[in-house]
Design an enzyme around this catalytic site. Structure first.
Site, PDB file in Angstrom:
ATOM      1  N   PRO B 131      77.210  73.715  43.166  1.00 53.38           N
ATOM      2  CA  PRO B 131      77.413  75.159  43.372  1.00 53.38           C
ATOM      3  C   PRO B 131      78.662  75.756  42.712  1.00 53.38           C
ATOM      4  O   PRO B 131      79.065  76.857  43.042  1.00 53.38           O
ATOM      5  CB  PRO B 131      77.525  75.246  44.896  1.00 53.38           C
ATOM      6  CG  PRO B 131      78.176  73.967  45.294  1.00 53.38           C
ATOM      7  CD  PRO B 131      77.663  72.917  44.333  1.00 53.38           C
ATOM      8  N   LYS B 134      83.378  72.390  40.708  1.00 49.28           N
ATOM      9  CA  LYS B 134      84.031  71.745  39.566  1.00 49.28           C
ATOM     10  C   LYS B 134      84.090  72.695  38.371  1.00 49.28           C
ATOM     11  O   LYS B 134      85.067  72.712  37.634  1.00 49.28           O
ATOM     12  CB  LYS B 134      83.324  70.438  39.212  1.00 49.28           C
ATOM     13  CG  LYS B 134      83.515  69.399  40.313  1.00 49.28           C
ATOM     14  CD  LYS B 134      82.829  68.101  40.025  1.00 49.28           C
ATOM     15  CE  LYS B 134      82.939  67.185  41.245  1.00 49.28           C
ATOM     16  NZ  LYS B 134      82.067  67.631  42.369  1.00 49.28           N
ATOM     17  N   CYS B 249      79.326  60.398  43.869  1.00 53.03           N
ATOM     18  CA  CYS B 249      79.849  60.201  45.225  1.00 53.03           C
ATOM     19  C   CYS B 249      79.045  59.087  45.889  1.00 53.03           C
ATOM     20  O   CYS B 249      78.718  59.160  47.068  1.00 53.03           O
ATOM     21  CB  CYS B 249      79.828  61.498  46.019  1.00 53.03           C
ATOM     22  SG  CYS B 249      78.267  62.341  45.958  1.00 53.03           S
TER      23      CYS B 249
END
Lengths: 75, 326
Positions: B131, B134, B249
């Site tokens: 979203p 970054k 992640c």
């Protein structure tokens, strides 16, 4: 298929006049400084206010489609 | 040999699939596995990143401290703070609505851009951008100068990206909803690429407990294949000596070291040293695989050691430009 081009003198004058009435001279100068008004023409016509560097990259892209986000935009 | 009885017992106690615990025991041993499982039970503090495109760090911190927030500096990044106490919801303050900060769920998600080290004037691809956390961090380090091509395939998340970038005053982004594997069709060569790849999210358990049970071993294999195909396509968009930062992640080596190993076998790339002192080295052996020694230069982060979500980061350099039709 979307075609991007710089706004013509007539279009730019019309858009600037509208923005001037809406946000005033000072803010207009602040947000347009160093930027170019770009027209994206496809099924709909959109006006984008983008930095020159962004426009120069946009012109180079071979697969042309409507971006989800591009500088400041007005529909 | 791992103790299958212990794996089953720990899986029942902490609520995981048994296969996950068996893998952790093989990778980390019993003591580290228990420390990891315990750390996964504790929620992470949210992190706010000051949006220096709109406000200075000092001004934002003064405003939030005056409102009763308690903040702690993030060790690696001088414009981000852990929120230890917040009198209001972080997304409802005037400062948030004005675009003065972005909320990250943990410190780990700030690291890939830090490693990418974007500079004003560069052309950068953010290949799984929505979203927009970054992307906006890249824009702020570029001071809104240069160009970011932000790509994501998910329609709903792209709406969030558009809203976040507008709120944060980001001007140098061209965002497309598309499969990043189609990017070579654009015929453009860029300076840097960030691929924070779609993954099983095994490292996100401190934030989302449902991930203890929501992924199967087949999901790891699926993600690994997808990650290799995305990274292979993106390398064709990179200039000679250009840099790719690959992150996930996930703590599964098949989504991390093995992906990079396959890329090293196929393309003229090398692993670059990362300027983060605290991360642990990447694995070179796991589950019967032996991968390239240079993967030691990759970095791993864990909740029980670093206080972050589980994270993997690797920096690659392309030695010679690839033909985008290859």
């Amino acid at each position: 298929m979307i075609k991007f081009r710089e706004a013509t003198v007539k279009e730019e004058s019309k858009i600037r006049k509208s923005l001037h009435e809406w946000i005033g001279k000072d803010i207009l100068e602040k947000i347009t400084s160093g930027k170019v008004l770009v027209i994206g023409e496809g099924k709909i016509k959109e006006v984008f206010l983008v930095p020159m560097e962004v426009y120069s990259v946009l012109k180079k892209l071979k697969d042309v489609r409507m971006p989800y986000y591009l500088g400041l935009f007005f529909r | 040999m791992i103790d299958k009885g212990l794996a089953k017992k720990l899986a029942e106690k902490y609520g995981y699939h048994t296969y996950m615990i068996e893998r952790y025991l093989e990778l980390f041993g019993e003591d580290e596995t228990i420390k990891l499982l315990e750390a996964n039970e504790k929620p992470l503090n949210p992190v706010i990143r000051c949006n220096t495109l709109k406000i200075s760090v000092k001004s934002l911190i003064n405003r939030l401290l005056a409102k009763g927030f308690k903040l702690e500096k993030v060790p690696w990044i001088d414009y981000a703070f852990q929120v230890v106490k917040s009198p209001f919801s972080l997304g409802s303050t005037t400062e948030y609505l004005m675009g003065y900060y972005y909320i990250h769920k943990g410190m780990g998600s700030l690291l890939p851009v830090h490693v990418l080290d974007p500079k004003p004037g560069e052309i950068i691809i953010d290949a799984a951008a929505a979203p927009g956390g970054k992307t906006s961090q890249i824009a702020q380090l570029m001071e809104n100068k240069g160009v970011i091509l932000a790509i994501d395939i998910n329609r709903e998340r792209m709406k969030a990206l558009r809203s976040n970038l507008s709120r944060l005053g980001v001007e140098n982004v061209i965002a497309y909803r598309m499969d990043a594997r189609d990017l070579p069709k654009f015929g453009i060569k860029v300076d840097k690429i960030l691929l924070d790849a779609p993954c099983t999210g095994e490292g996100l358990i401190p934030i989302d407990k449902s991930r203890k049970k929501s992924r199967l071993i087949e999901d790891i294999k699926y993600c690994s294949t997808l990650q290799i195909s995305m990274l292979s396509a993106l390398l064709k968009c990179l200039k000679e000596n250009g840099v790719v930062v690959y992150s996930t992640c996930s703590i599964a080596p098949e989504e991390n070291e093995l992906v990079i190993h396959r890329i090293l076998e196929q393309f003229p790339v090398s692993v670059e040293k990362i300027s983060l002192k605290d991360g642990l080295s990447g694995f070179t052996e796991f589950f019967g695989y032996k991968v390239r020694e240079e993967l030691r230069k990759a970095a791993r982060f864990y909740p029980h050691i670093h206080g972050t979500q589980g994270f993997f980061i690797c920096k690659l350099k392309l030695r010679e430009e690839l033909d985008d039709k290859v």
